[in-house]
Write a protein that holds these residues in place. Structure first.
Motif, short mmCIF file in Angstrom:
data_model
loop_
_atom_site.label_atom_id
_atom_site.label_comp_id
_atom_site.label_asym_id
_atom_site.label_seq_id
_atom_site.Cartn_x
_atom_site.Cartn_y
_atom_site.Cartn_z
N MET A 1 40.02 49.45 33.74
CA MET A 1 39.04 48.55 34.33
C MET A 1 38.06 48.13 33.24
O MET A 1 37.54 48.97 32.52
N SER A 2 37.82 46.83 33.15
CA SER A 2 36.92 46.33 32.11
C SER A 2 35.47 46.63 32.47
O SER A 2 35.13 46.91 33.62
N TRP A 3 34.60 46.54 31.47
CA TRP A 3 33.19 46.82 31.71
C TRP A 3 32.57 45.81 32.66
O TRP A 3 31.66 46.12 33.41
N ARG A 4 33.09 44.59 32.65
CA ARG A 4 32.56 43.56 33.56
C ARG A 4 32.85 43.91 35.02
O ARG A 4 31.99 43.77 35.89
N LYS A 5 34.06 44.36 35.28
CA LYS A 5 34.41 44.73 36.64
C LYS A 5 33.65 45.99 37.08
O LYS A 5 33.31 46.14 38.25
N LYS A 6 33.37 46.87 36.14
CA LYS A 6 32.58 48.07 36.46
C LYS A 6 31.16 47.69 36.86
O LYS A 6 30.59 48.26 37.79
N ILE A 7 30.59 46.72 36.16
CA ILE A 7 29.24 46.26 36.49
C ILE A 7 29.22 45.63 37.88
O ILE A 7 28.32 45.89 38.68
N VAL A 8 30.22 44.84 38.19
CA VAL A 8 30.31 44.21 39.51
C VAL A 8 30.45 45.28 40.59
O VAL A 8 29.84 45.20 41.65
N ALA A 9 31.24 46.31 40.31
CA ALA A 9 31.47 47.36 41.29
C ALA A 9 30.23 48.20 41.56
O ALA A 9 30.01 48.66 42.68
N ILE A 10 29.40 48.43 40.57
CA ILE A 10 28.23 49.29 40.73
C ILE A 10 26.99 48.52 41.20
O ILE A 10 26.00 49.12 41.61
N THR A 11 27.04 47.21 41.20
CA THR A 11 25.88 46.40 41.58
C THR A 11 25.34 46.72 42.98
O THR A 11 24.12 46.86 43.12
N PRO A 12 26.15 46.86 44.03
CA PRO A 12 25.57 47.18 45.34
C PRO A 12 24.81 48.51 45.35
O PRO A 12 23.74 48.61 45.97
N LEU A 37 21.87 39.64 44.17
CA LEU A 37 22.63 39.91 42.94
C LEU A 37 24.07 40.32 43.24
O LEU A 37 24.95 40.12 42.39
N ILE A 38 24.33 40.87 44.41
CA ILE A 38 25.68 41.35 44.73
C ILE A 38 26.70 40.21 44.70
O ILE A 38 27.71 40.32 43.99
N PRO A 39 26.49 39.10 45.41
CA PRO A 39 27.49 38.03 45.30
C PRO A 39 27.40 37.22 44.00
O PRO A 39 28.35 36.57 43.60
N ILE A 40 26.25 37.27 43.32
CA ILE A 40 26.06 36.48 42.11
C ILE A 40 26.59 37.19 40.86
O ILE A 40 26.99 36.54 39.89
N MET A 41 26.62 38.51 40.88
CA MET A 41 26.97 39.28 39.67
C MET A 41 28.34 38.92 39.08
O MET A 41 28.46 38.82 37.85
N PRO A 42 29.41 38.69 39.85
CA PRO A 42 30.68 38.32 39.21
C PRO A 42 30.58 37.05 38.37
O PRO A 42 31.26 36.92 37.35
N PHE A 43 29.71 36.14 38.77
CA PHE A 43 29.53 34.90 38.00
C PHE A 43 28.69 35.15 36.76
O PHE A 43 28.92 34.54 35.72
N LEU A 44 27.71 36.05 36.87
CA LEU A 44 26.83 36.33 35.74
C LEU A 44 27.54 37.03 34.58
O LEU A 44 27.26 36.76 33.43
N VAL A 45 28.45 37.94 34.92
CA VAL A 45 29.15 38.69 33.86
C VAL A 45 30.45 38.02 33.44
O VAL A 45 31.10 38.46 32.50
N GLY A 46 30.86 36.96 34.12
CA GLY A 46 32.03 36.21 33.69
C GLY A 46 33.33 36.62 34.32
O GLY A 46 34.39 36.24 33.83
N VAL A 47 33.31 37.36 35.41
CA VAL A 47 34.55 37.72 36.08
C VAL A 47 35.11 36.52 36.83
O VAL A 47 36.31 36.28 36.86
N LYS A 48 34.22 35.73 37.44
CA LYS A 48 34.62 34.52 38.14
C LYS A 48 33.85 33.33 37.57
O LYS A 48 32.81 33.50 36.96
N GLN A 49 34.39 32.16 37.80
CA GLN A 49 33.70 30.94 37.38
C GLN A 49 33.22 30.19 38.61
O GLN A 49 33.88 30.20 39.66
N ILE A 50 32.08 29.56 38.50
CA ILE A 50 31.52 28.81 39.61
C ILE A 50 32.27 27.48 39.74
O ILE A 50 32.42 26.76 38.76
N ARG A 51 32.74 27.24 40.94
CA ARG A 51 33.37 25.96 41.25
C ARG A 51 32.39 25.17 42.09
O ARG A 51 31.93 25.64 43.12
#
Length: 111
Positions: A1-12, A37-51
């Motif tokens: 698991m990448s550090w980005r996904k770990k940050i997203v997982a621990i955010t809640p 921050l919970i729904p926004i965090m994947p976009f902030l760390v680059g796991v997802k891109q905003i469409r």
């Protein structure tokens, strides 16, 4: 698991702890914003891109109308613009064409 996904997982968990601390300090009202921050965090760390979609534009427009107008009733009638989302999706959604095309291809294969 990448550090980005770990940050997203621990955010809640982190947001909940920070909110409890702010609640004890008497800052519950601005503290609830941490949960955004919970729904926004994947976009902030680059796991997802905003469409950008029509739904996002309508939500941003609603927030802008609510905060930027000086009318006391600004939030109440503004929700009506959300009714345009299903109308737009029905009239202009390109996904429907792709689904219809797939259904047509399946019908051709069975004949």
């Amino acid at each position: 698991m990448s550090w980005r996904k770990k940050i997203v997982a621990i955010t809640p968990f982190v947001c909940t702890i920070a909110f409890i601390i702010l609640l004890e300090l008497g800052y519950a009202h601005p503290g609830w914003l941490l949960f955004l921050l919970i729904p926004i965090m994947p976009f902030l760390v680059g796991v997802k891109q905003i469409r950008y979609s029509y739904s996002v534009i309508v939500a941003l427009l609603y927030i802008a109308i609510g905060f930027l107008t000086k009318w006391s009733w600004r939030w109440h009638p503004g929700w009506v613009i959300f009714l345009t989302i299903p109308i737009y999706e029905i009239l202009f959604n390109p996904k429907d064409k792709a689904i219809a095309k797939k259904e047509f291809e399946y019908e051709d294969e069975t004949v």
